[in-house]
Design a protein around this motif. Structure first.
Motif, PDB file in Angstrom:
ATOM      1  N   ASP A   1       0.825  -1.207   0.000  1.00 39.60           N
ATOM      2  CA  ASP A   1       0.000   0.000   0.000  1.00 39.60           C
ATOM      3  C   ASP A   1       0.860   1.260   0.000  1.00 39.60           C
ATOM      4  N   THR A   2       2.011   1.203   0.662  1.00 37.24           N
ATOM      5  CA  THR A   2       2.915   2.346   0.707  1.00 37.24           C
ATOM      6  C   THR A   2       3.635   2.530  -0.626  1.00 37.24           C
ATOM      7  N   LEU A   3       4.044   1.434  -1.227  1.00 37.91           N
ATOM      8  CA  LEU A   3       4.826   1.503  -2.469  1.00 37.91           C
ATOM      9  C   LEU A   3       3.976   1.690  -3.721  1.00 37.91           C
ATOM     10  N   HIS A   4       2.707   1.353  -3.654  1.00 33.16           N
ATOM     11  CA  HIS A   4       1.862   1.407  -4.848  1.00 33.16           C
ATOM     12  C   HIS A   4       1.860   2.786  -5.518  1.00 33.16           C
ATOM     13  N   PRO A   5       1.665   3.913  -4.779  1.00 34.78           N
ATOM     14  CA  PRO A   5       1.706   5.219  -5.458  1.00 34.78           C
ATOM     15  C   PRO A   5       3.065   5.510  -6.090  1.00 34.78           C
ATOM     16  N   LEU A   6       4.140   5.070  -5.445  1.00 40.43           N
ATOM     17  CA  LEU A   6       5.472   5.297  -6.009  1.00 40.43           C
ATOM     18  C   LEU A   6       5.680   4.490  -7.284  1.00 40.43           C
ATOM     19  N   LEU A   7       5.199   3.270  -7.281  1.00 34.58           N
ATOM     20  CA  LEU A   7       5.326   2.431  -8.476  1.00 34.58           C
ATOM     21  C   LEU A   7       4.508   2.996  -9.630  1.00 34.58           C
ATOM     22  N   GLU A   8       3.333   3.529  -9.318  1.00 36.01           N
ATOM     23  CA  GLU A   8       2.510   4.137 -10.356  1.00 36.01           C
ATOM     24  C   GLU A   8       3.194   5.380 -10.932  1.00 36.01           C
ATOM     25  N   GLU A   9       3.789   6.202 -10.058  1.00 30.28           N
ATOM     26  CA  GLU A   9       4.512   7.385 -10.528  1.00 30.28           C
ATOM     27  C   GLU A   9       5.708   6.985 -11.390  1.00 30.28           C
ATOM     28  N   LEU A  10       6.413   5.950 -10.987  1.00 26.96           N
ATOM     29  CA  LEU A  10       7.543   5.455 -11.767  1.00 26.96           C
ATOM     30  C   LEU A  10       7.087   4.993 -13.144  1.00 26.96           C
ATOM     31  N   ARG A  11       5.963   4.294 -13.194  1.00 21.39           N
ATOM     32  CA  ARG A  11       5.426   3.834 -14.472  1.00 21.39           C
ATOM     33  C   ARG A  11       5.109   5.026 -15.376  1.00 21.39           C
TER      34      ARG A  11
END
Length: 126
Positions: free
Chosen positions: A66-76
């Motif tokens: 849940d913490t990493l999901h927004p970061l992974l989406e931004e990276l994508r």
């Protein structure tokens, strides 16, 4: 092991003698074959449910996910933007600037005097 794999004891003795299967010696001095060695040579025992071939992964969300999901989406999204920018750069045509042609004049012979401000300004007026 012979019973577990449905083999004759002499088949295992022969495999150990020929070096196909590695056997160890237990505390009583008897040859023993580790299950991992049998699995290496003969595969999983028939009808074995002890070792599942592929464990089912846990797909439930975790706090870390849940913490990493927004970061992974931004990276994508950033990777997509970089890809688009690279494509745009490939489509641009490189046009080098062309300086206007200067008339060629013969170089003065002899030593040159240092330029003065007046001579520079008079050259601009011409």
């Amino acid at each position: 092991m012979a019973n577990l794999y449905g083999l004759h004891r002499s088949t295992l003795h022969e495999a150990v003698a020929k070096g196909r299967v590695t056997a160890g010696i237990d505390g009583k001095g008897q040859k023993v074959i580790d299950l991992s060695e049998m699995i290496r040579v003969y595969g999983e025992p028939p009808g074995s449910t002890r070792h599942s071939p592929t464990p089912t992964p846990d797909t439930s969300p975790t706090p870390l996910f849940d913490t990493l999901h927004p970061l992974l989406e931004e990276l994508r999204l950033l990777r997509e933007e970089v890809r688009e920018l690279r494509e745009t750069m490939r489509l641009l045509e490189h046009k080098p600037e062309v300086a206007p042609a200067q008339p060629k004049t013969a170089a003065p012979s002899g030593p040159q005097e240092p330029a003065t401000w007046a001579s520079l300004f008079s050259a601009l007026d011409e």
